[in-house]
Design a protein around this motif. Structure first.
Motif, PDB file in Angstrom:
ATOM      1  N   VAL A  12     -24.323  -2.249 -18.870  1.00 44.16           N
ATOM      2  CA  VAL A  12     -24.389  -3.607 -19.417  1.00 44.16           C
ATOM      3  C   VAL A  12     -24.121  -3.580 -20.921  1.00 44.16           C
ATOM      4  N   TYR A  13     -24.695  -2.620 -21.632  1.00 42.98           N
ATOM      5  CA  TYR A  13     -24.423  -2.501 -23.070  1.00 42.98           C
ATOM      6  C   TYR A  13     -22.934  -2.281 -23.320  1.00 42.98           C
ATOM      7  N   ARG A  14     -22.306  -1.421 -22.499  1.00 43.58           N
ATOM      8  CA  ARG A  14     -20.872  -1.164 -22.685  1.00 43.58           C
ATOM      9  C   ARG A  14     -20.054  -2.429 -22.448  1.00 43.58           C
ATOM     10  N   SER A  15     -20.449  -3.223 -21.440  1.00 40.46           N
ATOM     11  CA  SER A  15     -19.713  -4.459 -21.157  1.00 40.46           C
ATOM     12  C   SER A  15     -19.820  -5.456 -22.304  1.00 40.46           C
ATOM     13  N   LEU A  16     -20.927  -5.395 -23.041  1.00 40.82           N
ATOM     14  CA  LEU A  16     -21.129  -6.279 -24.190  1.00 40.82           C
ATOM     15  C   LEU A  16     -20.495  -5.731 -25.462  1.00 40.82           C
ATOM     16  N   LYS A  17     -20.067  -4.465 -25.401  1.00 38.20           N
ATOM     17  CA  LYS A  17     -19.514  -3.780 -26.567  1.00 38.20           C
ATOM     18  C   LYS A  17     -20.517  -3.795 -27.719  1.00 38.20           C
ATOM     19  N   LEU A  53     -30.062  -9.765 -18.236  1.00 36.11           N
ATOM     20  CA  LEU A  53     -29.985  -8.561 -19.066  1.00 36.11           C
ATOM     21  C   LEU A  53     -29.162  -8.819 -20.317  1.00 36.11           C
ATOM     22  N   ARG A  54     -28.000  -9.430 -20.143  1.00 39.34           N
ATOM     23  CA  ARG A  54     -27.128  -9.693 -21.294  1.00 39.34           C
ATOM     24  C   ARG A  54     -27.806 -10.625 -22.292  1.00 39.34           C
ATOM     25  N   PHE A  55     -28.474 -11.661 -21.763  1.00 35.68           N
ATOM     26  CA  PHE A  55     -29.145 -12.604 -22.666  1.00 35.68           C
ATOM     27  C   PHE A  55     -30.266 -11.902 -23.418  1.00 35.68           C
ATOM     28  N   ALA A  56     -31.053 -11.088 -22.717  1.00 35.54           N
ATOM     29  CA  ALA A  56     -32.169 -10.390 -23.356  1.00 35.54           C
ATOM     30  C   ALA A  56     -31.675  -9.441 -24.444  1.00 35.54           C
ATOM     31  N   ILE A  57     -30.591  -8.750 -24.192  1.00 30.35           N
ATOM     32  CA  ILE A  57     -30.042  -7.811 -25.178  1.00 30.35           C
ATOM     33  C   ILE A  57     -29.618  -8.543 -26.440  1.00 30.35           C
ATOM     34  N   ILE A  63     -35.592 -13.259 -17.157  1.00 28.09           N
ATOM     35  CA  ILE A  63     -35.179 -12.984 -15.788  1.00 28.09           C
ATOM     36  C   ILE A  63     -34.079 -13.947 -15.359  1.00 28.09           C
ATOM     37  N   SER A  64     -33.125 -13.441 -14.588  1.00 33.70           N
ATOM     38  CA  SER A  64     -32.063 -14.291 -14.049  1.00 33.70           C
ATOM     39  C   SER A  64     -32.615 -15.152 -12.920  1.00 33.70           C
ATOM     40  N   THR A  65     -32.042 -16.331 -12.763  1.00 35.98           N
ATOM     41  CA  THR A  65     -32.401 -17.179 -11.631  1.00 35.98           C
ATOM     42  C   THR A  65     -31.160 -17.392 -10.794  1.00 35.98           C
ATOM     43  N   ARG A  66     -31.329 -17.340  -9.488  1.00 37.45           N
ATOM     44  CA  ARG A  66     -30.180 -17.411  -8.585  1.00 37.45           C
ATOM     45  C   ARG A  66     -30.001 -18.774  -7.942  1.00 37.45           C
ATOM     46  N   GLY A  67     -30.883 -19.727  -8.231  1.00 31.93           N
ATOM     47  CA  GLY A  67     -30.887 -20.954  -7.445  1.00 31.93           C
ATOM     48  C   GLY A  67     -31.731 -20.719  -6.217  1.00 31.93           C
TER      49      GLY A  67
END
Length: 282
Positions: free
Chosen positions: A74-79, A18-22, A114-118
């Protein structure tokens, strides 16, 4: 306007994607489509279709509200100010199948992030959502490691076997240019690729865009994934771009795992995977 599909299961592991996509969308004003896949089950067997439909819509709205709050957090965490996005709830039993069907329905989806978890060995054989998307999605997939920490995006490292070099490079350039990313090209020289070396040499001259060429000799004592990971550690790119062949038999998929899929479980940088068949079907 370009749209980027971003799945989440509400877990902390999914937040890296999510953070990367934003941050990626902010570079060229892309629209984000955040999605959560779910299966709405009947709570009462005797409920008629109208009652079940009402129940289903109520559950979908609850999950959409939850998704909205999750994304706002998530947006708030990224400021960061919220960009243009929508929140969608997709019904389906398997997340990867539902996401692929969604992309087929909405042709304006340009990428899936998408995130990957291993994955354990068993999960690699049976498939994970990220692995299945990489090997099946008609839309390019960006796999973001679950422990990835946001960094300034500078460049894309494109690893090539020199097959369809110009067309693949143009595809990577089409991604990199509007986002202000430079392109670096990596090739492991083999006897079979010698005839294409001039094409690689001319690429820097004809690109019309900042490009750096890396020619390396693969260590035959190690796998190609190992050799590629060593170069990733050395070059330290912001992203790695690969083209994967999805037209393989079941046994090839089982015993000769796609390098792109396997690397998505190991790499510590986001991996951008294109489907050769979709991009070069004409």
């Amino acid at each position: 306007m370009e749209k980027i599909l971003v799945p989440t299961d509400f877990s902390n592991n999914s937040k890296s994607g999510l953070r990367f996509a934003i941050r990626l969308a902010a570079r060229n004003k892309s629209t984000l489509v955040f999605v959560h896949t779910t299966q709405i089950k009947r709570e009462l067997k005797e409920a008629d279709e109208a009652e079940f439909e009402k129940h289903k819509q109520e559950q979908i709205e609850k999950k959409r509200d939850k998704l909205q709050r999750f994304i706002q957090g998530v947006y708030r965490s990224l400021k960061m100010d919220e960009g243009e996005y929508t929140c969608e709830i997709i019904e389906g039993i398997k997340a990867d199948v539902s996401l692929i069907d969604y992309c087929k329905k909405y042709s304006d989806i340009a990428f899936i992030v998408i995130s990957t978890r291993g994955a354990s060995f068993v999960n690699k054989v049976l498939g994970t959502n990220t692995g299945n998307l990489i090997t099946k999605s008609p839309v390019p997939v960006i796999a973001v490691p679950k422990d990835y920490r946001s960094k300034p995006l500078r460049n894309v490292l494109y690893s090539t076997d020199l097959e369809n070099l110009q067309r693949e490079f143009d595809t990577v350039l089409e991604f990199a240019k509007p986002r202000g990313l430079s392109v670096e090209v990596l090739h492991f020289a083999t006897p079979s690729s010698l005839d294409h070396q001039n094409e690689l040499n001319n690429l820097e001259l004809t690109a019309g865009y900042p490009v750096k060429i890396w020619k390396e000799k693969a260590d035959i004592n190690h796998s190609m994934i190992h050799n590629l990971q060593l170069q990733i550690d050395k070059i330290k790119p912001s992203m790695v771009a690969l083209f994967t062949n999805q037209q393989r038999t079941f046994f090839e998929k089982l015993f000769l795992s796609s390098m792109a899929e396997a690397l998505s479980f190991k790499s510590q940088v986001p991996l951008l995977v294109f489907n050769k068949q979709v991009n070069f079907k004409n």
